[in-house]
Design a protein around this motif. Structure first.
Motif, PDB file in Angstrom:
ATOM      1  N   ASN A 161       0.630  -1.136  -0.051  1.00 36.40           N
ATOM      2  CA  ASN A 161      -0.079  -0.013   0.080  1.00 36.40           C
ATOM      3  C   ASN A 161       0.694   1.416  -0.002  1.00 36.40           C
ATOM      4  N   ASP A 162       2.054   1.338   0.589  1.00 38.40           N
ATOM      5  CA  ASP A 162       2.841   2.264   0.505  1.00 38.40           C
ATOM      6  C   ASP A 162       3.749   2.388  -0.693  1.00 38.40           C
ATOM      7  N   ARG A 163       3.594   3.461  -1.504  1.00 43.83           N
ATOM      8  CA  ARG A 163       4.160   3.687  -2.660  1.00 43.83           C
ATOM      9  C   ARG A 163       5.281   4.339  -2.744  1.00 43.83           C
ATOM     10  N   ARG A 164       5.860   4.795  -1.476  1.00 47.76           N
ATOM     11  CA  ARG A 164       6.869   5.593  -1.422  1.00 47.76           C
ATOM     12  C   ARG A 164       8.470   5.047  -2.025  1.00 47.76           C
ATOM     13  N   PRO A 165       8.590   3.669  -1.253  1.00 47.86           N
ATOM     14  CA  PRO A 165       9.794   3.213  -2.064  1.00 47.86           C
ATOM     15  C   PRO A 165      10.063   2.871  -3.319  1.00 47.86           C
ATOM     16  N   TRP A 166       8.868   2.761  -3.993  1.00 46.17           N
ATOM     17  CA  TRP A 166       8.765   2.281  -5.685  1.00 46.17           C
ATOM     18  C   TRP A 166       8.942   3.788  -6.203  1.00 46.17           C
ATOM     19  N   LEU A 167       8.433   5.004  -5.544  1.00 47.72           N
ATOM     20  CA  LEU A 167       8.426   6.184  -6.258  1.00 47.72           C
ATOM     21  C   LEU A 167       9.907   6.705  -6.114  1.00 47.72           C
ATOM     22  N   LEU A 168      10.523   6.390  -4.833  1.00 43.43           N
ATOM     23  CA  LEU A 168      11.840   6.663  -4.778  1.00 43.43           C
ATOM     24  C   LEU A 168      12.802   6.055  -5.721  1.00 43.43           C
ATOM     25  N   ALA A 169      12.470   4.795  -6.053  1.00 45.89           N
ATOM     26  CA  ALA A 169      13.276   4.100  -6.713  1.00 45.89           C
ATOM     27  C   ALA A 169      13.153   4.670  -7.959  1.00 45.89           C
ATOM     28  N   ALA A 170      12.036   4.868  -8.674  1.00 40.18           N
ATOM     29  CA  ALA A 170      12.005   5.466  -9.903  1.00 40.18           C
ATOM     30  C   ALA A 170      12.812   6.880 -10.161  1.00 40.18           C
ATOM     31  N   LEU A 171      12.496   7.611  -8.940  1.00 34.54           N
ATOM     32  CA  LEU A 171      13.177   9.055  -8.873  1.00 34.54           C
ATOM     33  C   LEU A 171      14.769   8.722  -9.120  1.00 34.54           C
ATOM     34  N   PHE A 172      15.333   7.797  -8.234  1.00 42.20           N
ATOM     35  CA  PHE A 172      16.656   7.601  -8.267  1.00 42.20           C
ATOM     36  C   PHE A 172      17.009   7.089  -9.654  1.00 42.20           C
ATOM     37  N   SER A 173      16.433   6.327 -10.218  1.00 39.64           N
ATOM     38  CA  SER A 173      16.753   6.027 -11.691  1.00 39.64           C
ATOM     39  C   SER A 173      16.937   7.029 -12.540  1.00 39.64           C
ATOM     40  N   GLN A 174      16.052   8.135 -12.377  1.00 39.87           N
ATOM     41  CA  GLN A 174      15.984   9.141 -13.350  1.00 39.87           C
ATOM     42  C   GLN A 174      17.315  10.173 -12.996  1.00 39.87           C
ATOM     43  N   LEU A 175      17.685  10.090 -11.604  1.00 38.70           N
ATOM     44  CA  LEU A 175      18.751  10.981 -11.219  1.00 38.70           C
ATOM     45  C   LEU A 175      20.065  10.347 -11.487  1.00 38.70           C
ATOM     46  N   VAL A 176      20.261   9.063 -11.614  1.00 36.48           N
ATOM     47  CA  VAL A 176      21.371   8.690 -11.868  1.00 36.48           C
ATOM     48  C   VAL A 176      21.720   8.726 -13.435  1.00 36.48           C
ATOM     49  N   GLY A 177      20.531   8.606 -14.263  1.00 35.37           N
ATOM     50  CA  GLY A 177      20.739   8.893 -15.677  1.00 35.37           C
ATOM     51  C   GLY A 177      20.970  10.239 -16.013  1.00 35.37           C
ATOM     52  N   MET A 178      20.292  11.233 -15.306  1.00 32.41           N
ATOM     53  CA  MET A 178      20.744  12.646 -15.605  1.00 32.41           C
ATOM     54  C   MET A 178      22.018  12.981 -15.199  1.00 32.41           C
ATOM     55  N   ALA A 179      22.403  12.471 -14.283  1.00 31.37           N
ATOM     56  CA  ALA A 179      23.867  12.623 -13.605  1.00 31.37           C
ATOM     57  C   ALA A 179      24.832  12.143 -14.753  1.00 31.37           C
ATOM     58  N   GLY A 180      24.557  11.034 -15.347  1.00 30.69           N
ATOM     59  CA  GLY A 180      25.287  10.575 -16.415  1.00 30.69           C
ATOM     60  C   GLY A 180      25.294  11.527 -17.571  1.00 30.69           C
ATOM     61  N   LEU A 181      24.273  11.979 -17.844  1.00 31.59           N
ATOM     62  CA  LEU A 181      24.520  13.123 -19.043  1.00 31.59           C
ATOM     63  C   LEU A 181      25.343  14.268 -18.665  1.00 31.59           C
ATOM     64  N   LEU A 182      25.243  14.522 -17.339  1.00 29.60           N
ATOM     65  CA  LEU A 182      26.178  15.668 -16.846  1.00 29.60           C
ATOM     66  C   LEU A 182      27.528  15.393 -17.082  1.00 29.60           C
ATOM     67  N   LEU A 183      27.998  13.982 -16.451  1.00 26.68           N
ATOM     68  CA  LEU A 183      29.262  13.816 -16.236  1.00 26.68           C
ATOM     69  C   LEU A 183      29.938  13.005 -17.296  1.00 26.68           C
ATOM     70  N   ALA A 184      29.354  12.227 -17.892  1.00 20.62           N
ATOM     71  CA  ALA A 184      29.987  11.307 -18.899  1.00 20.62           C
ATOM     72  C   ALA A 184      28.858  10.767 -20.120  1.00 20.62           C
ATOM     73  N   PRO A 185      28.293  12.088 -20.973  1.00 20.17           N
ATOM     74  CA  PRO A 185      27.294  11.909 -21.806  1.00 20.17           C
ATOM     75  C   PRO A 185      27.920  10.982 -23.046  1.00 20.17           C
ATOM     76  N   GLN A 186      29.165  10.634 -23.171  1.00 24.30           N
ATOM     77  CA  GLN A 186      29.530   9.908 -24.378  1.00 24.30           C
ATOM     78  C   GLN A 186      29.781   8.629 -24.002  1.00 24.30           C
ATOM     79  N   ALA A 187      29.878   8.167 -22.742  1.00 26.74           N
ATOM     80  CA  ALA A 187      30.187   6.895 -22.219  1.00 26.74           C
ATOM     81  C   ALA A 187      29.121   6.238 -21.559  1.00 26.74           C
ATOM     82  N   GLU A 188      28.876   5.071 -22.182  1.00 28.94           N
ATOM     83  CA  GLU A 188      27.541   4.255 -21.576  1.00 28.94           C
ATOM     84  C   GLU A 188      26.570   5.178 -21.848  1.00 28.94           C
TER      85      GLU A 188
END
Length: 286
Positions: A161-188
């Motif tokens: 019933n608590d959606r927070r862990p899954w919401l946080l996991a989805a946001l963390f996935s976005q965060l890591v991907g966007m950090a990749g665009l910032l720091l190493a866009p040409q790698a992986e």
């Protein structure tokens, strides 16, 4: 006319899902969200090719066919229900409800990365020297993982019933991907785009599930979902303009990507407020 029709259907669909599938809301919303994203991705991919083979009238007009198919299904296959009566009450007004506004702003901010990526991701990689075809193909990669996230996340979260862990996991996935665009866009590159797509797809369906969770009555929950999407999509539509303005102001994409990172972090903080035990108190009297 087309945009109005799309908006009406998206506003009504979550409430219908809550009414028809009260015991399977996350799973059904996941299927709905995945279908929505798959349809948008297919149309965006095929329309230019159809227009190239014929002309742009055909490239755009051909999408009347799935709309007609949906209309036929609606007329012939939907569950038969009693006609609405006056006792069902007026349209519910959530403009004075703080939790409704929080959900709307949360929905808009958490999904703003989607419109920003659609608008600016190919241009970002064009500036890095990629061809137009390769840069545009990243949107296809993102769409594939969006569809997977939109269907998979609610499927995994349906027993809690608590959606927070899954919401946080989805946001963390976005965060890591966007950090990749910032720091190493040409790698992986494909990995960063896959993480962003999976996070965005998951957030869309989970945000709708979270919204419907707040009210047990299907009619009231449907009105709330319409409010959240109506306000939220305005915010989602404004974020790419802010990204473009920052790009023009700074001459690059580092600051715009930092803006998206900041929005995701703010959404992660806001997620902590969505404890199921507080839904009834937060909604108050409608």
């Amino acid at each position: 006319m087309a945009g109005t029709g799309v908006a009406i259907i998206q506003g009504l669909a979550p409430g219908i899902i809550k009414r028809w599938f009260p015991q399977r809301v996350p799973l059904t919303l996941g299927l709905y969200s995945a279908s929505l994203m798959a349809g948008g991705g297919i149309a965006a991919t095929l329309s230019p090719r159809i227009a190239h083979a014929a002309d742009w009238h055909v490239g755009l007009g051909i999408w009347v066919l799935p709309a007609l198919a949906a209309l036929v299904l609606w007329v012939t296959a939907r569950p038969r229900e009693a006609l609405p009566t006056a006792q069902q009450g007026p349209v519910l007004n959530f403009f004075g409800n703080r939790r409704a506004w929080l959900l709307a702003v949360y929905f808009g901010g958490a999904n703003g990365g989607y419109t920003s990526m659609i608008a600016w991701l190919p241009m970002f990689y064009r500036q890095l020297g990629w061809s137009a075809q390769d840069a545009g193909g990243l949107i296809g990669v993102m769409t594939i993982f969006q569809v997977a996230g939109a269907f998979g996340a609610p499927l995994l979260a349906r027993r809690w019933n608590d959606r927070r862990p899954w919401l946080l996991a989805a946001l963390f996935s976005q965060l890591v991907g966007m950090a990749g665009l910032l720091l190493a866009p040409q790698a992986e590159t494909a990995f960063w785009i896959a993480l962003i797509g999976c996070g965005l797809g998951s957030m869309f369906s989970l945000c709708l599930t979270l919204t419907l969770d707040h009210l047990p009555d299907a009619r009231a929950a449907g009105h709330l979902a319409a409010f959240v999407q109506g306000i939220g999509f305005i915010i989602t539509g404004l974020i790419p303009y802010a990204v473009g303005w920052l790009r023009e102001l700074t001459g690059g994409f580092q600051v715009p990507w930092l803006l998206l990172v900041a929005i995701v972090i703010a959404a992660m903080v806001a997620t902590l407020r969505f404890a199921p035990a507080g839904y009834a108190r937060a909604m108050g009297r409608i």
